[in-house]
Write an enzyme that holds these catalytic residues in place. Structure first.
Site, PDB file in Angstrom:
ATOM      1  N   HIS A  38       6.645  -1.192  -4.363  1.00 53.68           N
ATOM      2  CA  HIS A  38       6.290  -2.561  -4.751  1.00 53.68           C
ATOM      3  C   HIS A  38       7.518  -3.295  -5.302  1.00 53.68           C
ATOM      4  CE1 HIS A  38       1.865  -2.546  -4.410  1.00 53.68           C
ATOM      5  NE2 HIS A  38       1.957  -1.263  -4.700  1.00 53.68           N
ATOM      6  N   CYS A  51       3.210  -1.961   0.563  1.00 48.85           N
ATOM      7  CA  CYS A  51       2.189  -0.984   0.210  1.00 48.85           C
ATOM      8  C   CYS A  51       1.060  -0.987   1.254  1.00 48.85           C
ATOM      9  CB  CYS A  51       1.679  -1.218  -1.204  1.00 48.85           C
ATOM     10  SG  CYS A  51       0.750   0.190  -1.876  1.00 48.85           S
ATOM     11  N   GLU A  89       7.667  -6.298  -5.892  1.00 46.67           N
ATOM     12  CA  GLU A  89       7.175  -7.390  -6.748  1.00 46.67           C
ATOM     13  C   GLU A  89       6.746  -6.917  -8.130  1.00 46.67           C
ATOM     14  OE1 GLU A  89       3.278  -5.981  -4.844  1.00 46.67           O
ATOM     15  OE2 GLU A  89       5.442  -5.753  -4.615  1.00 46.67           O
TER      16      GLU A  89
END
Length: 240
Positions: A186, A96, A188
């Site tokens: 993302h 990001c 994660e």
């Protein structure tokens, strides 16, 4: 074994942090246990550790904007430039904000997207180059990912291989050389974290109607999440 380095460039909202942890926690979980992990906050103004001492580097997302051009961002860009010029540079992944900062360092254009924010679980189009990419190959079969950003890579740097795009952005993931990647999405983020983000933005960056429309489409994206494990697999052999 050399550790993996997470360069932290921001934190999530305090309410999310209390319940879910912070960006480095989620990234560490995605990387797995192939190697120990060192977390360094890139915002604190201290000299950054040399990249050669690590098996791989991940740059986190952030609520900061690349176009703010804060002093610590310029310092990190200089560090990136030096790292990418190393004869044996460790694998590097920008997520990001990290994706945007890497693109900006390489000469790409980063700024507010004219269509506004891209948030929630979104579909991407992978390129033919992604099919042979060690991080994104498996992602091609289920190219859904969690997004949460206002700024984008508006123009990809010259010399990079674009790996993913969609109607919102022409450069949603790229590879530079053989060992540096940027991904706007993302890997994660879990579905729960994405839902919590949408709720935290309700009445602020997003209207009630926007949040209500987005929440039902949020879902887990295991192939996108596996990008972190694939990165760790690339990085750890490089440390041997």
């Amino acid at each position: 074994m050399k550790p993996l380095l997470i360069l932290q460039t921001g934190s999530t909202y305090p309410a999310l942090q209390r319940h879910y942890g912070d960006f480095p926690d989620w990234i560490r979980q995605g990387l797995g246990d192939q190697a120990p992990v060192t977390v360094v906050d890139a915002r604190d103004g201290q000299p950054l550790l040399g990249a050669a001492g690590f098996s791989g580097v991940v740059i986190t997302g952030s609520h900061h904007m690349v176009t703010d051009e804060a002093g610590w961002m310029r310092h990190l860009m200089h560090w990136l430039e030096a790292t990418l010029q190393l004869a044996e540079a460790p694998p590097l992944l920008g997520i990001c904000f990290g994706h945007q900062l890497l693109a900006h360092t390489l000469g790409g254009e980063v700024g507010d997207h004219p269509q506004g924010m891209e948030v929630g679980t979104v579909a991407l189009r992978t390129t033919s180059a992604a099919r042979g990419d060690p991080l994104l190959a498996a992602f091609c079969d289920q190219p859904w990912a969690q997004m949460m950003h206002r700024q984008s890579v508006l123009t990809a740097p010259a010399g990079v291989e674009v790996l993913a795009s969609n109607g919102h952005g022409s450069c949603q993931a790229f590879r530079y050389g053989h060992g540096a990647w940027g991904c706007q999405f993302h890997p994660e983020f879990s579905a729960d974290v994405t839902r919590a983000y949408l709720q935290a933005m309700r009445g602020q960056q997003l209207s009630d109607q926007q949040v209500d429309d987005l929440l039902p489409s949020v879902r887990e994206c295991p192939q996108a999440g596996a990008v972190l494990a694939h990165f760790a697999n690339q990085a750890v052999p490089a440390a041997a």
